[in-house]
Design an enzyme around this catalytic site. Sequence first.
Site: not given
Length: 268
Positions: A12-13, A15-17, A156
């Site tokens: 998950g690199a 976007s975002g955190i 979630y």
Amino acid sequence: MDLSNKTILITGASSGIGEQAAIQLAQAGAKVCLIARRAEELQRIQKAIKEQAGQAFIYPADITDPGQLKACVTLILAEHKKIDVLVNNAARSIRRPIVESLDRLHDYERTMQINYFAAVNMTLHVLPHFLENGAGHVVNISTMSTQVPIPLFSAYLASKSALESFSRSLSMELKDQGIDVSIVYFPMVRTPMSSKTAIYKHMKMLDTPTAAGWIVKAIEEKSYRVSSKAGLVANALLNTAPTWVMNLSRPLFQFMDKRLKNKLEADL
Ligand SMILES: NC(=O)c1ccc[n+]([C@@H]2O[C@H](COP(=O)([O-])OP(=O)(O)OC[C@H]3O[C@@H](n4cnc5c(N)ncnc54)[C@H](OP(=O)(O)O)[C@@H]3O)[C@@H](O)[C@H]2O)c1
């Protein structure tokens, strides 16, 4: 842990955190291996890291597909002598009341696919390498919303709670063999994920550089838990007096949701 030349995988690199964590870890001297589906976003982040003389390698993959995940980890292991840290950060969130989910089992399945099974599968693929080296660190990203009672995110939150349970077992079974485990409990963070919920526009949130700092801290200090103080207190209260906390939380969240909706309507 000194991060210079450590090899760190981040899912998950794109976007975002995850994006910010990749940038900060590369700035600290780590070699970062970036995993997500969108190759063009990974290329953009790799370019930004390289422009700052950092080391970044990209591996576009849908990690809910076991074949793609296996090929991705195999390629990373072939290209890098050693992996030091795995950050299971990739996720999706769904905000929907349970009564509106009666014909939507697929919501529960797809959050589990990425938030739980993909993270577990990444871990299972990297573990033999960690065990062979006698060292390795798995950082699992969770949320403050599992520390407190929160409505509307049942799919979630169940997937994140499952990941926390897996993390505990992993630590209990393998800490003695050099495997460190961390869970990061983020409060709300301003990212593409949280921005999907319109009423959160006026909610106070962490920015992504601050949130990414929590991941860096987890890796540097190898702490089992990185959490806000509010999350720790709320969780202790929930465990001590669950009926009281649940009864108090319901009207509190209804009030908070109403206030956020009113603020949003005032914008229109
Ligand atoms: N934002 C918040 O308020 C908040 C609060 C608490 C916890 N968290 C947690 O923090 C972490 C990062 O969230 P974020 O807010 O930064 O979200 P985000 O900006 O939406 O990023 C999610 C990442 O996951 C990747 N991803 C999704 N499905 C994937 C798949 N099938 N295969 C590979 N990669 C996939 C996405 O990349 P592609 O689309 O390119 O695949 C993206 O890079 C998550 O674990 C989230 O649960 C966030």
